[in-house]
Write an enzyme that holds these catalytic residues in place. Structure first.
Site, PDB file in Angstrom:
ATOM      1  N   ARG A  45     -20.946 -65.216 114.645  1.00  0.00           N
ATOM      2  CA  ARG A  45     -22.248 -65.485 115.291  1.00  0.00           C
ATOM      3  C   ARG A  45     -22.243 -65.029 116.755  1.00  0.00           C
ATOM      4  NH1 ARG A  45     -23.037 -67.587 119.405  1.00  0.00           N
ATOM      5  NH2 ARG A  45     -21.890 -69.457 118.873  1.00  0.00           N
ATOM      6  N   PRO A  89     -14.532 -64.171 137.687  1.00  0.00           N
ATOM      7  CA  PRO A  89     -13.392 -65.094 137.734  1.00  0.00           C
ATOM      8  C   PRO A  89     -13.689 -66.344 138.563  1.00  0.00           C
ATOM      9  CG  PRO A  89     -12.644 -62.826 138.006  1.00  0.00           C
ATOM     10  CD  PRO A  89     -14.140 -62.777 137.977  1.00  0.00           C
ATOM     11  N   ILE A 118     -15.742 -61.652 128.783  1.00  0.00           N
ATOM     12  CA  ILE A 118     -16.901 -60.952 128.249  1.00  0.00           C
ATOM     13  C   ILE A 118     -16.735 -60.648 126.754  1.00  0.00           C
ATOM     14  CG2 ILE A 118     -18.421 -58.950 128.558  1.00  0.00           C
ATOM     15  CD1 ILE A 118     -18.252 -61.084 130.923  1.00  0.00           C
ATOM     16  N   ARG A 198     -28.823 -69.089 123.792  1.00  0.00           N
ATOM     17  CA  ARG A 198     -28.589 -70.539 123.645  1.00  0.00           C
ATOM     18  C   ARG A 198     -29.387 -71.081 122.467  1.00  0.00           C
ATOM     19  NH1 ARG A 198     -29.353 -71.715 130.158  1.00  0.00           N
ATOM     20  NH2 ARG A 198     -27.207 -71.208 130.771  1.00  0.00           N
ATOM     21  N   GLN A 234     -15.370 -97.464 102.365  1.00  0.00           N
ATOM     22  CA  GLN A 234     -16.553 -97.576 103.223  1.00  0.00           C
ATOM     23  C   GLN A 234     -16.389 -96.822 104.544  1.00  0.00           C
ATOM     24  OE1 GLN A 234     -17.592-101.706 103.713  1.00  0.00           O
ATOM     25  NE2 GLN A 234     -18.509-101.830 101.681  1.00  0.00           N
ATOM     26  N   ASP A 291      -9.863 -85.050 110.629  1.00  0.00           N
ATOM     27  CA  ASP A 291      -9.308 -86.392 110.454  1.00  0.00           C
ATOM     28  C   ASP A 291      -9.309 -86.798 108.975  1.00  0.00           C
ATOM     29  OD1 ASP A 291      -8.949 -89.246 110.522  1.00  0.00           O
ATOM     30  OD2 ASP A 291     -11.082 -89.502 110.926  1.00  0.00           O
ATOM     31  N   GLY A 294      -6.578 -85.505 106.860  1.00  0.00           N
ATOM     32  CA  GLY A 294      -5.221 -85.920 107.173  1.00  0.00           C
ATOM     33  C   GLY A 294      -4.376 -84.740 107.623  1.00  0.00           C
ATOM     34  N   GLU A 318     -22.132 -70.055 127.551  1.00  0.00           N
ATOM     35  CA  GLU A 318     -23.616 -70.103 127.558  1.00  0.00           C
ATOM     36  C   GLU A 318     -24.129 -71.345 128.273  1.00  0.00           C
ATOM     37  OE1 GLU A 318     -25.775 -67.948 126.418  1.00  0.00           O
ATOM     38  OE2 GLU A 318     -24.773 -66.744 124.885  1.00  0.00           O
ATOM     39  N   GLY A 319     -23.387 -71.792 129.310  1.00  0.00           N
ATOM     40  CA  GLY A 319     -23.722 -73.030 130.001  1.00  0.00           C
ATOM     41  C   GLY A 319     -22.950 -74.159 129.348  1.00  0.00           C
TER      42      GLY A 319
END
Ligand code: TGC
Ligand code: FAD
Length: 339
Positions: A45, A89, A118, A198, A234, A291, A294, A318-319
């Protein structure tokens, strides 16, 4: 690189631009496409975001007719690859401090300075470079092979490993007069491009989140502990339910912002809200999936840790998450809190 032409054949490079052999998709359709690319990998992307939103868009929005005809059709076909040099930089979140300069020389310009981090940098045929000309920020098209222009790969990345990241150096790099973007001056030029990218990220990251969610769902239904599938506990169901809910909320936010964009009514702060929220949602989904898996979650045969590592970059580029928080804060209060 093998994927560039197939992605171009799907019309996904500069997908929401009109004319010049671009697909002319709506903002919402474009967003859905970014979601599917990032379901695979944020690096894919990223490639499309930079090509379309950060390199084709400034030529489309600020370029001369000659520049548009020269570059946009071949970039839409994936024959020419672009990159976008804003960050330096010493100037990341605060690009207004940039040190890269352009000076008039004869009929053209001389660029001097360094751009850092870049995307598409070493493979690009052209770079959109932002530099100060007589103190004002201007955009320049710098073509590969121009004497004084070098691109060096950034190595050692633990994130976005499928993406080409480079440092661009300009050492008294002479470019012709026709390579300045005539249609904009000031920081609003590059920031206008960032709005486009963005927005695409706000959809894209939900593709990564989806991939992680389905990995967690499938794994937890198969994996038996204490004589039951993990999905039967649960606490695990709560994690799955929260992921599904947050992804759905993120999609609704991106959809609303996309519809506003299609109506020409979207504000930069609304885009910041979608980028800030959805990247965090995706990062949380990737961590939660890791998580639930595992120890298996650390293996590269599963996707969640790769997505998690990628999303650490997306959280920053992008911020950063914090900068978008401050953009929203300024929109709410009228008080800029960056400085
Ligand atoms: P500020 O004084 O607020 O604004 C300067 C001028 O720009 C205008 N403006 C915008 N215009 C269009 N879109 C926006 N989002 C805009 N935000 C501001 C503003 O109206 C003003 O115009 P004018 O006419 O008055 O001159 O600027 P500031 O220096 O205070 O900075 C504001 C801040 C911090 C929000 C901005 O600098 C910022 O967004 N910083 C983050 C930098 C950033 O996002 N860099 C991204 C680099 S590219 C990248 O990361 C690519 S990753 C690629 C991949 O996908 O792989
Ligand atoms: P800094 O600005 O030094 O920020 C460091 C930390 O300080 C962050 O947590 C930040 O939120 C915080 N901070 C900074 N200012 C404030 C403040 N005022 N208030 C509170 N907290 C603050 N740039 C390009 O131009 N083109 C590209 O194609 C491109 N691709 C990239 C690809 C990758 C993989 C990465 C990682 C970066 C890329 N970037 C690109 C650069 C990216 O846009 C910057 O990394 C980003 O803008 C942040 O700048 P910085 O890394 O210098 O961090």
């Amino acid at each position: 690189k093998d994927l560039i032409r197939p992605i171009a054949d799907l019309g996904l490079l500069g997908a929401n631009l009109h004319g010049y052999d671009c697909a002319g998709m709506s903002a919402v359709t474009y967003g859905l496409a970014m979601q599917e690319l990032e379901r695979a990998d944020s690096g894919i992307r990223s490639f499309a975001s930079v090509q379309g939103s950060l390199c084709m868009y400034p030529i489309y929005a600020y370029g001369s007719e000659e520049q548009k005809k020269k570059w946009l059709p071949s970039m839409a076909r994936g024959e020419k690859i672009g990159c976008f040099g804003l960050t330096e930089p010493d100037f990341g979140s605060n690009p207004s401090g940039m040190l890269t300069t352009a000076e008039k020389k004869g009929a053209g310009y001389v660029l001097h300075g360094t751009k850092m981090w870049i995307t598409n940098g070493t493979m690009a045929d052209l770079a959109i470079v932002w530099a100060r000309l007589d103190g004002k920020i201007r955009g320049f098209i710098v073509e590969k092979g121009t004497p004084g222009f070098t691109a060096n790969e950034v190595t050692g990345k633990l994130s976005l490993r499928a993406s080409d990241t480079a440092e661009l150096a300009f050492d008294r790099c002479e470019i012709p007069a026709e390579n300045i973007l005539p249609g904009v001056e000031g920081l609003k030029g590059p920031l206008g491009c960032l709005n486009q990218a963005r927005y695409g990220i706000s959809w894209g990251v939900l593709g990564a989140a989806h991939a992680c969610f389905y990995e967690a769902l499938g794994y937890s239904k198969q994996r038996i502990q204490f004589d039951r599938p993990l999905a039967g506990f649960q606490l695990v169901q709560r994690k799955l339910a929260m992921m599904a809910t947050e992804i759905t909320k993120g999609q609704l936010l991106a959809l609303r912002v996309g519809r506003l964009k299609d109506e020409g009514k979207v504000t930069p702060a609304q885009i910041s809200m979608a980028k800030m929220n959805n990247v965090k949602v995706a990062l949380d989904c990737a961590r939660t999936t890791r998580d639930i898996l595992g120890a298996n979650g650390i293996l590269d045969e599963y996707t969640s840790m790769r997505h998690m590592m990628n999303l650490e970059s997306v959280y920053t580029y992008e911020g950063t998450h914090d900068i978008h928080t401050l953009v929203i804060g300024e929109a709410l209060t009228g008080i800029p809190a960056y400085k």
